[in-house]
Design a protein around this motif. Structure first.
Motif, PDB file in Angstrom:
ATOM      1  N   ASP A 221      10.364  18.622   8.809  1.00 51.53           N
ATOM      2  CA  ASP A 221       9.550  17.710   8.018  1.00 51.53           C
ATOM      3  C   ASP A 221       8.097  17.845   8.461  1.00 51.53           C
ATOM      4  OD1 ASP A 221       8.823  14.615   9.331  1.00 51.53           O
ATOM      5  OD2 ASP A 221       9.825  16.133  10.544  1.00 51.53           O
ATOM      6  N   ALA A 222       7.185  17.205   7.724  1.00 50.54           N
ATOM      7  CA  ALA A 222       5.749  17.381   7.974  1.00 50.54           C
ATOM      8  C   ALA A 222       5.362  16.967   9.384  1.00 50.54           C
ATOM      9  CB  ALA A 222       4.953  16.589   6.944  1.00 50.54           C
ATOM     10  N   ASN A 223       5.924  15.864   9.880  1.00 52.69           N
ATOM     11  CA  ASN A 223       5.567  15.390  11.219  1.00 52.69           C
ATOM     12  C   ASN A 223       6.005  16.373  12.296  1.00 52.69           C
ATOM     13  OD1 ASN A 223       4.583  13.057  10.000  1.00 52.69           O
ATOM     14  ND2 ASN A 223       6.483  11.924  10.306  1.00 52.69           N
ATOM     15  N   SER A 224       7.226  16.843  12.199  1.00 50.51           N
ATOM     16  CA  SER A 224       7.742  17.773  13.205  1.00 50.51           C
ATOM     17  C   SER A 224       7.022  19.114  13.136  1.00 50.51           C
ATOM     18  CB  SER A 224       9.247  17.982  13.014  1.00 50.51           C
ATOM     19  OG  SER A 224       9.947  16.750  13.094  1.00 50.51           O
ATOM     20  N   ILE A 263       9.723  26.798   8.786  1.00 51.60           N
ATOM     21  CA  ILE A 263       9.215  26.450   7.460  1.00 51.60           C
ATOM     22  C   ILE A 263       9.043  24.938   7.381  1.00 51.60           C
ATOM     23  CG2 ILE A 263       9.763  26.408   4.994  1.00 51.60           C
ATOM     24  CD1 ILE A 263       9.083  29.155   5.837  1.00 51.60           C
ATOM     25  N   ALA A 264       7.982  24.482   6.720  1.00 57.42           N
ATOM     26  CA  ALA A 264       7.767  23.048   6.505  1.00 57.42           C
ATOM     27  C   ALA A 264       8.358  22.632   5.176  1.00 57.42           C
ATOM     28  CB  ALA A 264       6.273  22.725   6.543  1.00 57.42           C
ATOM     29  N   ALA A 265       9.018  21.468   5.165  1.00 57.73           N
ATOM     30  CA  ALA A 265       9.534  20.879   3.935  1.00 57.73           C
ATOM     31  C   ALA A 265       8.697  19.650   3.616  1.00 57.73           C
ATOM     32  CB  ALA A 265      11.008  20.492   4.093  1.00 57.73           C
ATOM     33  N   GLU A 274      12.392  12.014   7.758  1.00 61.20           N
ATOM     34  CA  GLU A 274      11.199  12.028   8.600  1.00 61.20           C
ATOM     35  C   GLU A 274      11.558  12.313  10.059  1.00 61.20           C
ATOM     36  OE1 GLU A 274       8.865   8.522   8.265  1.00 61.20           O
ATOM     37  OE2 GLU A 274       7.979   9.102   6.350  1.00 61.20           O
ATOM     38  N   ASN A 275      10.625  12.948  10.755  1.00 62.08           N
ATOM     39  CA  ASN A 275      10.762  13.228  12.192  1.00 62.08           C
ATOM     40  C   ASN A 275      12.070  13.963  12.494  1.00 62.08           C
ATOM     41  OD1 ASN A 275       8.291  11.763  12.838  1.00 62.08           O
ATOM     42  ND2 ASN A 275       9.469   9.909  12.409  1.00 62.08           N
ATOM     43  N   THR A 276      12.338  14.964  11.685  1.00 56.33           N
ATOM     44  CA  THR A 276      13.590  15.717  11.805  1.00 56.33           C
ATOM     45  C   THR A 276      13.330  17.184  11.510  1.00 56.33           C
ATOM     46  OG1 THR A 276      14.926  13.824  11.092  1.00 56.33           O
ATOM     47  CG2 THR A 276      15.923  15.994  10.864  1.00 56.33           C
TER      48      THR A 276
END
Length: 336
Positions: A221-224, A263-265, A274-276
């Motif tokens: 995810d974006a945060n990770s 890769i970002a999702a 989130e945060n995964t």
């Protein structure tokens, strides 16, 4: 009265739908890194026999090698190695309808194709979005009709529940892994940031590897992903030949087990938790499709015509299932 009695006109609609249904297959499979990689590796399979269930043979145990010399007795105890994981087929359709009035005002050949193209575009988009959501979902949406995606195949609690009809509590090799980083599941680390992201990934990847198999793709995810990206300065960024060939933007981490693509999702409508991030062994994952149901017209010909309405209905249908054939090397990581 028929929507349009012109035989040539009907053939135009039929040919347009048949052609576009082939395009849908490529559009959907190429829309996510995982499905594009599975397609590239020949991991999208059409089940040669149909039936009400998808049965996938799996090897859930292994033979034990033995060192010996002289008159040592060799162990030949019978051992059951193979069984079947059983899944329900999931079906997805993008439907549209056209009234007789719409068809009447678009009765020329070019107009007919343009109109059908517009509605096929909408059908493509609806199937594509549903498929992408299904890849992340747990299979419970729409009353349990949704494809079983990461949510069900790679659960948070790895040793509970069933997957493919097999009880994960009793079959250890049928479990994925979960690493809750803040809870200390990765020895030596309790924080996920730019200084810890890379060593954590290296440690997890090596721990979940054996005999050349390991989680070779990370979907974050974006945060990770932000922490992973910040861990590299510009000249350190690498992209594998696979990412470059398939046209996806990402980066590659060289781990002790082998290179791992990251890769970002994200984006509008994104359903990634989130945060995964998920670590996927792409050699142990596959998409199975039902014979004759891989993004084909839902109704034969140019569509179905109700007996009491001046209209035609058509769509594009897919029937299949996402399957982890070998969950052992695949994991979920929680970063906050």
């Amino acid at each position: 009265m028929a929507v349009n009695p012109d035989r040539n006109y009907g053939q135009i609609l039929t040919a347009s739908v048949a052609r576009r249904s082939t395009d849908v297959q490529n559009i959907v499979y190429n829309s996510t890194p995982l499905t594009a990689i599975l397609k590239d590796q020949g991991r999208i399979k059409t089940k040669r026999a149909g039936g009400p269930e998808l049965r996938v043979p799996i090897m859930f145990d292994k033979l034990q090698a033995q060192w010996f010399t002289g008159y040592d007795k060799l162990q030949i105890t019978p051992k059951e190695l193979l069984n079947s994981a059983v899944y329900n087929w999931s079906r997805c359709v993008g439907m549209f309808s056209l009234t007789g009035t719409e068809l009447l005002y678009n009765s020329g050949e070019e107009e007919a194709i343009d109109l059908m193209e517009t509605y096929m575009d909408a059908a493509e988009q609806s199937v594509k979005e549903a498929f992408e959501e299904g890849m992340i979902g747990d299979g419970t949406a729409d009353g349990g009709r949704q494809m079983i995606g990461f949510g069900g195949a790679i659960p948070i609690v790895a040793n509970t529940g069933t997957y493919g009809g097999i009880d994960r509590a009793s079959v250890a090799d049928w479990r994925t892994s979960t690493f809750d980083i803040p809870e200390g599941d990765v020895d030596g680390y309790t924080a996920w940031d730019s200084t810890t992201a890379r060593p954590i990934i290296e440690k997890i990847t090596l721990a979940r590897s054996r005999g050349g198999r390991y989680p070779d793709l990370i979907i974050a995810d974006a945060n990770s992903y932000a922490a992973i990206s910040a861990a590299f300065v510009a000249h350190q960024r690498l992209a594998s030949e696979r990412l470059a060939r398939l046209g996806f933007t990402g980066m590659t981490i060289i781990t002790p087990a082998g290179p791992v693509d990251v890769i970002a999702a994200g984006g509008i409508g994104n359903v990634m938790p989130e945060n995964t991030f998920f670590g996927i062994d792409t050699k142990g994952a596959a998409i199975y499709t039902f014979p004759g149901q891989e993004f084909v017209p839902f109704h034969p010909g140019d569509g179905m015509r109700p007996i009491n309405q001046d209209a035609v209905a058509q769509g594009v249908v897919w029937t299949g299932q996402f399957v982890l054939e070998n969950p052992l090397f695949t994991y979920r990581a929680i970063t906050a």
